[in-house]
Design an enzyme around this catalytic site. Structure first.
Site, PDB file in Angstrom:
ATOM      1  N   GLY A 119       0.820  -1.213   0.000  1.00  0.00           N
ATOM      2  CA  GLY A 119       0.000   0.000   0.000  1.00  0.00           C
ATOM      3  C   GLY A 119       0.849   1.256   0.000  1.00  0.00           C
ATOM      4  N   ARG A 147       3.097   8.356  -8.096  1.00  0.00           N
ATOM      5  CA  ARG A 147       4.366   9.032  -8.344  1.00  0.00           C
ATOM      6  C   ARG A 147       5.513   8.044  -8.221  1.00  0.00           C
ATOM      7  NH1 ARG A 147       3.474  13.682  -3.963  1.00  0.00           N
ATOM      8  NH2 ARG A 147       1.361  13.426  -4.686  1.00  0.00           N
ATOM      9  N   LEU A 185       5.067   2.633  -5.522  1.00  0.00           N
ATOM     10  CA  LEU A 185       4.908   1.174  -5.633  1.00  0.00           C
ATOM     11  C   LEU A 185       5.954   0.599  -6.591  1.00  0.00           C
ATOM     12  CD1 LEU A 185       3.455  -1.484  -5.062  1.00  0.00           C
ATOM     13  CD2 LEU A 185       1.982  -0.991  -7.025  1.00  0.00           C
ATOM     14  N   SER A 186       6.183   1.281  -7.704  1.00  0.00           N
ATOM     15  CA  SER A 186       7.159   0.771  -8.681  1.00  0.00           C
ATOM     16  C   SER A 186       8.520   0.598  -8.033  1.00  0.00           C
ATOM     17  CB  SER A 186       7.270   1.725  -9.874  1.00  0.00           C
ATOM     18  OG  SER A 186       5.987   1.939 -10.410  1.00  0.00           O
ATOM     19  N   SER A 189      -5.741  -6.610  -4.911  1.00  0.00           N
ATOM     20  CA  SER A 189      -6.970  -5.877  -4.580  1.00  0.00           C
ATOM     21  C   SER A 189      -7.653  -5.384  -5.850  1.00  0.00           C
ATOM     22  CB  SER A 189      -6.647  -4.691  -3.672  1.00  0.00           C
ATOM     23  OG  SER A 189      -5.697  -3.848  -4.307  1.00  0.00           O
ATOM     24  N   GLU A 190      -6.839  -5.080  -6.882  1.00  0.00           N
ATOM     25  CA  GLU A 190      -7.380  -4.654  -8.174  1.00  0.00           C
ATOM     26  C   GLU A 190      -6.581  -5.345  -9.272  1.00  0.00           C
ATOM     27  OE1 GLU A 190      -8.948  -0.462  -8.557  1.00  0.00           O
ATOM     28  OE2 GLU A 190      -7.281  -0.167  -7.173  1.00  0.00           O
ATOM     29  N   TYR A 204      -0.796  -5.234 -10.991  1.00  0.00           N
ATOM     30  CA  TYR A 204       0.449  -6.006 -10.949  1.00  0.00           C
ATOM     31  C   TYR A 204       0.964  -6.524 -12.292  1.00  0.00           C
ATOM     32  CZ  TYR A 204      -0.190  -5.685  -5.958  1.00  0.00           C
ATOM     33  OH  TYR A 204      -0.341  -5.193  -4.692  1.00  0.00           O
ATOM     34  N   PHE A 264      -4.007 -14.439   1.768  1.00  0.00           N
ATOM     35  CA  PHE A 264      -3.046 -13.751   2.646  1.00  0.00           C
ATOM     36  C   PHE A 264      -2.889 -12.324   2.186  1.00  0.00           C
ATOM     37  CE2 PHE A 264      -0.916 -16.185  -0.660  1.00  0.00           C
ATOM     38  CZ  PHE A 264      -0.130 -15.245  -1.285  1.00  0.00           C
TER      39      PHE A 264
HETATM   40  C1  LIG Z   1      -0.884  -7.881  -2.493  1.00  0.00           C
HETATM   41  C2  LIG Z   1      -1.672  -6.736  -1.918  1.00  0.00           C
HETATM   42  O1  LIG Z   1      -1.407  -6.346  -0.815  1.00  0.00           O
HETATM   43  S1  LIG Z   1      -2.880  -6.069  -2.880  1.00  0.00           S
HETATM   44  C3  LIG Z   1      -3.231  -4.496  -2.101  1.00  0.00           C
HETATM   45  C4  LIG Z   1      -2.749  -3.342  -2.952  1.00  0.00           C
HETATM   46  N1  LIG Z   1      -3.038  -2.115  -2.224  1.00  0.00           N
HETATM   47  C5  LIG Z   1      -4.166  -1.385  -2.383  1.00  0.00           C
HETATM   48  O2  LIG Z   1      -5.042  -1.706  -3.200  1.00  0.00           O
HETATM   49  C6  LIG Z   1      -4.323  -0.204  -1.464  1.00  0.00           C
HETATM   50  C7  LIG Z   1      -4.784   1.054  -2.223  1.00  0.00           C
HETATM   51  N2  LIG Z   1      -3.897   1.430  -3.310  1.00  0.00           N
HETATM   52  C8  LIG Z   1      -2.613   1.823  -3.101  1.00  0.00           C
HETATM   53  O3  LIG Z   1      -2.102   1.818  -1.984  1.00  0.00           O
HETATM   54  C9  LIG Z   1      -1.823   2.307  -4.301  1.00  0.00           C
HETATM   55  O4  LIG Z   1      -2.683   2.914  -5.215  1.00  0.00           O
HETATM   56  C10 LIG Z   1      -1.058   1.178  -5.047  1.00  0.00           C
HETATM   57  C11 LIG Z   1      -0.137   0.462  -4.069  1.00  0.00           C
HETATM   58  C12 LIG Z   1      -2.028   0.158  -5.645  1.00  0.00           C
HETATM   59  C13 LIG Z   1      -0.259   1.803  -6.182  1.00  0.00           C
HETATM   60  O5  LIG Z   1       0.769   2.618  -5.633  1.00  0.00           O
HETATM   61  P1  LIG Z   1       1.394   3.844  -6.479  1.00  0.00           P
HETATM   62  O6  LIG Z   1       2.581   4.299  -5.713  1.00  0.00           O
HETATM   63  O7  LIG Z   1       0.345   4.809  -6.813  1.00  0.00           O
HETATM   64  O8  LIG Z   1       1.874   3.116  -7.798  1.00  0.00           O
HETATM   65  P2  LIG Z   1       2.908   3.721  -8.854  1.00  0.00           P
HETATM   66  O9  LIG Z   1       2.860   5.215  -8.785  1.00  0.00           O
HETATM   67  O10 LIG Z   1       4.230   3.078  -8.691  1.00  0.00           O
HETATM   68  O11 LIG Z   1       2.200   3.243 -10.185  1.00  0.00           O
HETATM   69  C14 LIG Z   1       2.839   2.532 -11.187  1.00  0.00           C
HETATM   70  C15 LIG Z   1       1.903   2.439 -12.360  1.00  0.00           C
HETATM   71  O12 LIG Z   1       0.773   1.648 -11.987  1.00  0.00           O
HETATM   72  C16 LIG Z   1      -0.427   2.387 -12.199  1.00  0.00           C
HETATM   73  N3  LIG Z   1      -1.318   2.037 -11.112  1.00  0.00           N
HETATM   74  C17 LIG Z   1      -0.993   2.029  -9.816  1.00  0.00           C
HETATM   75  N4  LIG Z   1      -2.059   1.653  -9.080  1.00  0.00           N
HETATM   76  C18 LIG Z   1      -3.061   1.433  -9.940  1.00  0.00           C
HETATM   77  C19 LIG Z   1      -4.400   1.040  -9.788  1.00  0.00           C
HETATM   78  N5  LIG Z   1      -4.926   0.797  -8.555  1.00  0.00           N
HETATM   79  N6  LIG Z   1      -5.145   0.910 -10.891  1.00  0.00           N
HETATM   80  C20 LIG Z   1      -4.608   1.166 -12.108  1.00  0.00           C
HETATM   81  N7  LIG Z   1      -3.326   1.545 -12.311  1.00  0.00           N
HETATM   82  C21 LIG Z   1      -2.573   1.680 -11.230  1.00  0.00           C
HETATM   83  C22 LIG Z   1      -0.011   3.825 -12.166  1.00  0.00           C
HETATM   84  O13 LIG Z   1      -0.924   4.631 -12.850  1.00  0.00           O
HETATM   85  C23 LIG Z   1       1.331   3.788 -12.830  1.00  0.00           C
HETATM   86  O14 LIG Z   1       1.161   3.704 -14.232  1.00  0.00           O
HETATM   87  P3  LIG Z   1       2.214   4.368 -15.232  1.00  0.00           P
HETATM   88  O15 LIG Z   1       3.534   3.701 -14.938  1.00  0.00           O
HETATM   89  O16 LIG Z   1       1.661   4.045 -16.570  1.00  0.00           O
HETATM   90  O17 LIG Z   1       2.219   5.809 -14.875  1.00  0.00           O
END
Ligand SMILES: CC(=O)SCCNC(=O)CCNC(=O)[C@H](O)C(C)(C)COP(=O)(O)OP(=O)(O)OC[C@H]1O[C@@H](n2cnc3c(N)ncnc32)[C@H](O)[C@@H]1OP(=O)(O)O
Length: 396
Positions: free
Chosen positions: A83, A91, A94-95, A118-119, A123, A396
């Site tokens: 998260g 920004r 996550l990457s 979660s979505e 990934y 998990f």
């Molecule tokens: C295994 C698990 O624990 S699953 C749980 C995952 N966590 C959640 O769902 C909690 C809520 N969401 C979050 O915390 C955040 O939105 C995260 C972790 C999903 C993404 O984190 P970010 O720091 O925003 O991701 P980051 O900026 O590195 O994004 C990388 C790319 O993925 C895309 N991306 C990131 N999250 C999403 C998303 N939920 N839906 C679609 N695209 C996404 C970004 O647009 C970006 O695309 P680009 O490279 O073309 O610009």
């Protein structure tokens, strides 16, 4: 964007990381009791944090084993608690966490990583692919009847929660029937299950089926009373058809229940076939259950069995370029080759085929595999086939 740093979480930062994660899921902070069970000093897990300098992002993993086709159990990183704080998303946090986590897995010799997403849009870009499918369904319990030819023998006995929790690991381990995608399950995954079940206010019951050789299946459920009384079936594992129908005979016999509901069951689970009226099983959702990342493609490919004639595939992996290259896959195993490839696919697509969930020809028809030699596609369908659909079965 580089105004944050990614580094391993210190021992005293893990709880704040758990709370940050829960916040990203719009859930309250972890309780003392929940934390006590998940604390990394108790169950082995590792975590990375992103700091700016505050903690703004987290990802964690714990060790397990993944059953691959043929029965080998591969060391696995079970990825969880991912998260990024809502004011720091999109920004690159996550990457950066994912890149560092893959490097960590490589250093620790973990060839595969698995997660529940979660979505479904998150990934794929990191080379994960949908590796197993699951089905959520409900049953009208008041009308459901088992067919007279349902395989029934043995007995079911019930365990109360406090008695059952310490026995879950041994009951699971005793089944010895793991299909592709299933985990060995370590202390961390049982602690997550325990925390999940402790959230229910109604009693959580474990029904154990005893066959001729002892316990051969168990079901965990709780009943939510209300206008419609729903039995939530949260875990169900079985080693034999008799255990499966015996446990269902019990579930269908629980009084004062209108509906039975369960999630992420294997797609080939024969519940519909057990009932005199299969339409009473209503599928609410059939979708991705788990996502797999082949972190070390040569090791992962070499670990599974392949029934069929040889094929050469070319794998592309921009995220982990050391995996890119051509591999010869045959009944004798898989190894790098300089031979020309009949098929070209990326690492995420290979992960989708790896446990047998998706036939290469299906992936090709969706544009996920470049087919240079149609005969190679037919051969790959046979090579990647499995005796039973893959299923993880552990959340998990
Ligand atoms: C295994 C698990 O624990 S699953 C749980 C995952 N966590 C959640 O769902 C909690 C809520 N969401 C979050 O915390 C955040 O939105 C995260 C972790 C999903 C993404 O984190 P970010 O720091 O925003 O991701 P980051 O900026 O590195 O994004 C990388 C790319 O993925 C895309 N991306 C990131 N999250 C999403 C998303 N939920 N839906 C679609 N695209 C996404 C970004 O647009 C970006 O695309 P680009 O490279 O073309 O610009």
């Amino acid at each position: 964007m580089s105004d944050f740093e990614v580094r391993p979480l210190r021992a005293d930062e893990h709880r704040a990381a758990a709370d940050l994660f829960r916040g990203t899921l719009h859930r309250p902070p972890i309780t003392d009791a929940e934390w006590e069970r998940l604390n990394p000093t108790r169950v082995s897990s590792s975590g990375l944090g992103a700091f700016d300098p505050d903690l703004i992002g987290v990802c964690r993993s714990f060790g397990d084993e993944l059953t691959v086709p043929g029965g080998t159990r591969l060391p696995l990183a079970a990825v969880t608690t991912v998260g990024v704080r809502a004011d720091r998303t999109r920004r690159g946090v996550l990457s950066a966490l994912m890149a560092e986590q893959f490097a960590d897995f490589a250093r620790r010799g973990l060839p595969v990583a698995l997660l529940h997403a979660s979505e479904a849009t998150i990934y794929g870009r990191f080379g994960y692919g949908i590796a197993t499918l699951g089905r959520d369904y409900t049953i009208d319990r008041r009308r459901a009847r088992l067919r007279p030819d349902a395989p029934l023998s043995g007995e079911v006995s019930l365990l109360a929660f406090e008695e059952a929790v310490p026995r879950w690991p041994e009951l699971y381990a005793g089944l010895d029937h793991l299909r592709p995608g299933m985990l060995t399950r370590t202390a961390a995954s049982w602690a997550i299950s325990e925390n999940f079940h402790r959230r229910f206010t109604a009693p959580v019951i474990t029904a154990v089926h005893h066959g001729p050789r002892g316990a051969d299946g168990f079901a965990v459920y709780t009943v939510e009373l209300g206008e419609t009384a729903v039995l939530h079936l949260t875990m169900l594992y079985y080693a034999t058809p008799e255990a499966f129908s015996g446990l269902w005979r019990h579930l269908l016999s629980v009084d004062l229940v209108d509906r039975i509901r369960t999630e992420a069951r294997s797609v080939d689970e024969p519940i519909d076939l057990l009932l005199t009226d299969p339409r009473l099983v209503v599928t609410e959702r059939a979708a991705d259950e788990s996502w797999l990342r082949l972190v070390d493609v040569p090791t992962a490919l070499a670990a599974r069995e392949y029934p069929g004639d040889p094929v050469v595939i070319e794998v592309t992996d921009p995220v982990l370029p050391a995996n890119s290259g051509r591999y010869r896959i045959s009944a004798d195993g898989a190894a790098r080759t300089g031979d020309p490839a009949g098929l070209r696919l990326d690492a995420g697509t290979l992960a989708m085929a790896y446990l047998g969930t998706w036939r290469p020809s299906t992936l090709a028809s969706a544009g996920r595999i470049e087919v240079r030699d149609p005969a190679a596609l037919a051969a790959a369908d046979r090579l990647f086939s499995t005796h039973a659909p893959a299923w993880c079965g552990t959340f998990f």
